[in-house]
Design an enzyme around this catalytic site. Structure first.
Site, PDB file in Angstrom:
ATOM      1  N   ARG A 185       0.817  -1.197   0.000  1.00 22.06           N
ATOM      2  CA  ARG A 185       0.000   0.000   0.000  1.00 22.06           C
ATOM      3  C   ARG A 185       0.859   1.258   0.000  1.00 22.06           C
ATOM      4  O   ARG A 185       2.001   1.241   0.405  1.00 22.06           O
ATOM      5  CB  ARG A 185      -0.977   0.001   1.183  1.00 22.06           C
ATOM      6  CG  ARG A 185      -0.336  -0.184   2.512  1.00 22.06           C
ATOM      7  CD  ARG A 185      -1.398  -0.337   3.614  1.00 22.06           C
ATOM      8  NE  ARG A 185      -0.772  -0.253   4.906  1.00 22.06           N
ATOM      9  CZ  ARG A 185      -0.568   0.884   5.543  1.00 22.06           C
ATOM     10  NH1 ARG A 185      -0.956   2.016   5.021  1.00 22.06           N
ATOM     11  NH2 ARG A 185       0.030   0.886   6.720  1.00 22.06           N
ATOM     12  N   THR A 186       0.259   2.354  -0.522  1.00 20.73           N
ATOM     13  CA  THR A 186       0.973   3.615  -0.611  1.00 20.73           C
ATOM     14  C   THR A 186       1.088   4.218   0.774  1.00 20.73           C
ATOM     15  O   THR A 186       0.087   4.394   1.459  1.00 20.73           O
ATOM     16  CB  THR A 186       0.201   4.602  -1.503  1.00 20.73           C
ATOM     17  OG1 THR A 186      -0.133   3.965  -2.724  1.00 20.73           O
ATOM     18  CG2 THR A 186       1.017   5.833  -1.778  1.00 20.73           C
ATOM     19  N   THR A 187       2.287   4.518   1.198  1.00 16.34           N
ATOM     20  CA  THR A 187       2.446   5.163   2.494  1.00 16.34           C
ATOM     21  C   THR A 187       2.987   6.576   2.353  1.00 16.34           C
ATOM     22  O   THR A 187       2.770   7.405   3.216  1.00 16.34           O
ATOM     23  CB  THR A 187       3.399   4.365   3.405  1.00 16.34           C
ATOM     24  OG1 THR A 187       4.592   4.097   2.654  1.00 16.34           O
ATOM     25  CG2 THR A 187       2.780   3.054   3.814  1.00 16.34           C
ATOM     26  N   ASN A 201      -5.160   2.113   1.166  1.00 14.94           N
ATOM     27  CA  ASN A 201      -4.186   2.128   0.073  1.00 14.94           C
ATOM     28  C   ASN A 201      -4.581   3.209  -0.930  1.00 14.94           C
ATOM     29  O   ASN A 201      -5.016   2.906  -2.033  1.00 14.94           O
ATOM     30  CB  ASN A 201      -4.150   0.748  -0.595  1.00 14.94           C
ATOM     31  CG  ASN A 201      -3.071   0.676  -1.651  1.00 14.94           C
ATOM     32  OD1 ASN A 201      -2.176   1.522  -1.699  1.00 14.94           O
ATOM     33  ND2 ASN A 201      -3.153  -0.328  -2.507  1.00 14.94           N
TER      34      ASN A 201
END
Lengths: 271, 261
Positions: free
Chosen positions: A41-43, A148
Site C-alpha cells: 500500500r501507498t504510504t 491504500n
C-alpha cells in the site's frame, strides 16, 4: 515388536509433517487475507506534482498547473503534463504522479468502454464532467477504505448534464466539493484568497487567464516545489477542450525584500 | 446431404468416424438460419452490413443491434444466435481493453481476431459446453501497418482474413456476387461498398416470402479517422435508392432478353 515400533515412528513423523504443513498454509492464508500488507500500500508519495488551480468564467471553465514533478526536494521532471483531457472533461492532479497517470488510464478505459457499449452506432454517450467527478469520488474513497490511497488531489473541469460549466475537487481520501474556484496543495492557501478577491460570475476568458497566471506566479515565488513553466487548459460551452503548450512566466526578483533580505536586522537574519 | 450423426453428435468432445465434430457443424446450421451479414474490405476502410429481419410487428426499430464497436478502431457484425454473438462481442471488448491496458495501444485486428478465435474454439473442446451459434465479422484498422483488415470468426473457431465475406441465410448468393466484384484486383471505396451491400441484400430479399427487414451498416475509414461508426442514415437511404434502381434495371434487362428470345 520391532515392526510395531517402526510403524509408530513413521506415524509420528507423518503427524509432525502434516501439522507443519498445516501451519505453513495457515500463515500464508492469513498474510493474503483482507487487509493489504504494508508491502502493498501507498504510504508516502515519491514523485509529486504541486498545485492545480481552477476557475469558472463566463462561458466556460479554466485550469492552470505547472509542468514540474519533484523528487523530494529535487526539481526532477520539468515537462510533466499534469492536466489531461478525457473526451470533453479536463482532469488535473497534484500529488503522486504515478497515481495520477493511473487515474487518467482508468478514465480513458472507462470512456472507451462507454463508447463501445453505447445504445446505438450513431449515439456515443460519454460521461460529462460531473459524472466523472462523482466516479472519481467513488474510486478515491474506495481506495481510502482499503488503506491504500491514490495519493492525489484532483480537479475535474468541464460541463454538467445541462451544459453549464462545472468545476469539482476530489482528494486522496474521497472528499469532494464543487465551487466556482478550486485549488490543490499550496494553491489552496496562497491562490484561493487571490481567486476569491477577483472572481465575478461574468469574468471573461482573458481575465480568467490573467488571474490564473498571476496566481501561478505567486506560487512560484512562495512554493518551494513549484516552477514558472505552466499550462493553461479550458473547456467552453461551445464544446472546445484545449490544453495550451507549456510556457514560462516572467518573474521579477528586484523586490526590496528579495534584494536585501536582512535590511533592517542586525546580522544575517539567523538566530 | 449430412449424415444423421447417430450417436457421434451428442457432445462437442466426440469425433465421428469420418473425422467430423457434429456439434460444431450443427452450430454452423444455427448461423445459416439467420439474417445475412456481409463484410467488404475496401481500399480506404472496411464496411460491415447485416440484414436484420423484423420478426414481430411490435419491435421498436433500431433495437437489438447486430453490429457493435469493440475498440476504438474495430467493429464486429454478428449473425446467428444473437445472445451467443453478444457473448463473443463482450469477450472481444474485454480483450481489446486488456490489450490497451497492457501495451498502451489499440489492439491490431489480427490479434483481436486471433483472441476471438481462441475463445470460440475453447467452447468446442469441452463436453460440458456447447459451441457458439454465431459467426462474427471483425473489421478493424491496424495502426502499425496502417491497413484496414477484415476477419470472420466461425463457430468452429476458424478465422481467416478476407477481402469480402458473408454469413447467414443468403451467404451463397452473396459470396457469388462478391466474387464478381473481384476485390483483390479491383478494390472499391467504402461508399461504393455500402451501395454494393445494399444491392446484394435487396437482391436476396423476396418480398412475398421474407419478413420485412432493417439494414444495419457500419464502416471505418480514413474519413471517420479510423473510428468504427454507423454509416449515416442519409448515405444508407441514398444507397438503398441506388440499389433498388439497379435491381429494377437488371429486371428490365432480363425481361428484354426474355422477349428477344
Amino acid at each position: 515388536g520391532k515392526s510395531i515400533q517402526k510403524r509408530l515412528a513413521s506415524c509420528v513423523v507423518s503427524i509432525i509433517i502434516a501439522s507443519l504443513l498445516f501451519f505453513l498454509i495457515l500463515i500464508m492464508a492469513l498474510s493474503l487475507s483482507a487487509n493489504a500488507s504494508s508491502k502493498e500500500r501507498t504510504t508516502r508519495p515519491i514523485v509529486t506534482g504541486t498545485s492545480v488551480l481552477g476557475i469558472k468564467y463566463d462561458g466556460g471553465v479554466m485550469l492552470a498547473a505547472d509542468t514540474l514533478c519533484s523528487y523530494g526536494s529535487m526539481a526532477k521532471y520539468k515537462d510533466a503534463r499534469r492536466i489531461h483531457a478525457i473526451r470533453k472533461t479536463l482532469v488535473g492532479g497534484g500529488g503522486e504522479y504515478s497515481d495520477f497517470q493511473s487515474v487518467v488510464q482508468l478514465l480513458e478505459a472507462e470512456a472507451l468502454e462507454d463508447e463501445c457499449t453505447s445504445a446505438s452506432l450513431y449515439d456515443t454517450h460519454s460521461n460529462n464532467a460531473k459524472e466523472t467527478w462523482n466516479y472519481l469520488r467513488a474510486v478515491m474513497y474506495n481506495r481510502r477504505n482499503k488503506m491504500n490511497p491514490l495519493w492525489n488531489d484532483l480537479v475535474v473541469a468541464g460541463m454538467d448534464a445541462e451544459g453549464a460549466p462545472f468545476l469539482g475537487w476530489v482528494d486522496k481520501i474521497g472528499t469532494t466539493f464543487e465551487d466556482n474556484l478550486v485549488a490543490t496543495g499550496f494553491g489552496s492557501y496562497l491562490a484561493i484568497p487571490l481567486l476569491r478577491e477577483k472572481y465575478r460570475p461574468d469574468l471573461q476568458e482573458g481575465e480568467a487567464r490573467a488571474l490564473l497566471e498571476d496566481c501561478m506566479r505567486v506560487l512560484f515565488y512562495r512554493d518551494c516545489r513549484a516552477l514558472n513553466r505552466i499550462q493553461i487548459a479550458k473547456v467552453d460551452q461551445e464544446g472546445d477542450v484545449l490544453i495550451s503548450e507549456p510556457y514560462e512566466l516572467d518573474t521579477q526578483w528586484d523586490s526590496a525584500s528579495f534584494v536585501t533580505p536582512v535590511a533592517d536586522l542586525e546580522g544575517d537574519g539567523g538566530w | 446431404m449430412a449424415s444423421s450423426g447417430s450417436g457421434y453428435d451428442l457432445s462437442s468432445s466426440t469425433f465421428s468416424p469420418d473425422g467430423r465434430i457434429f456439434q460444431v457443424e450443427y452450430a454452423s446450421k444455427a448461423v445459416e438460419n439467420s439474417g445475412t451479414a456481409i463484410g467488404i474490405l475496401c481500399k480506404d476502410g472496411v464496411v460491415l452490413g447485416v440484414n436484420k429481419p423484423l420478426l414481430h410487428k411490435m419491435l421498436v426499430p433500431g433495437s437489438s443491434q447486430r453490429i457493435h464497436t469493440v475498440s476504438a478502431s474495430s467493429g464486429v457484425a454478428m449473425t446467428g444466435f444473437i445472445p451467443d454473438g453478444r457473448q463473443v462481442v463482450n469477450r472481444a471488448r474485454e480483450e481489446a481493453a486488456n490489450y490497451k491496458e497492457t501495451y498502451g495501444s489499440t489492439i491490431p485486428p489480427k490479434i483481436l481476431g486471433d483472441r476471438m478465435a481462441t475463445y470460440v474454439h475453447y467452447f468446442t473442446l469441452h463436453g460440458s459446453l456447447r459451441p457458439f451459434g454465431a459467426s462474427c465479422l471483425v473489421g478493424g484498422y491496424d495502426e502499425v501497418t496502417q491497413t484496414p483488415e477484415l476477419y470472420m470468426v466461425e463457430p468452429s473457431g476458424t478465422t481467416y482474413s478476407y477481402y469480402a465475406c458473408a454469413a447467414g441465410k443468403g451467404r451463397q448468393p452473396a459470396k457469388t456476387e462478391l466474387e464478381k466484384l473481384d476485390l483483390s484486383k479491383t478494390p472499391i471505396t467504402c461508399e461504393e461498398a455500402v451501395k454494393q451491400i445494399c444491392r446484394i441484400i435487396y437482391m436476396l430479399h423476396d418480398e412475398s416470402k421474407d419478413k420485412p427487414f432493417e439494414l444495419e451498416l457500419s464502416w471505418l475509414s480514413e474519413a471517420t479517422q479510423w473510428k468504427h461508426k454507423g454509416v449515416p442514415k442519409d448515405v444508407i437511404a441514398s444507397s438503398v435508392e441506388w440499389a433498388k434502381a439497379q435491381l429494377e434495371e437488371e429486371e428490365d434487362d432480363d425481361e428484354e432478353d426474355g422477349m428477344e428470345e
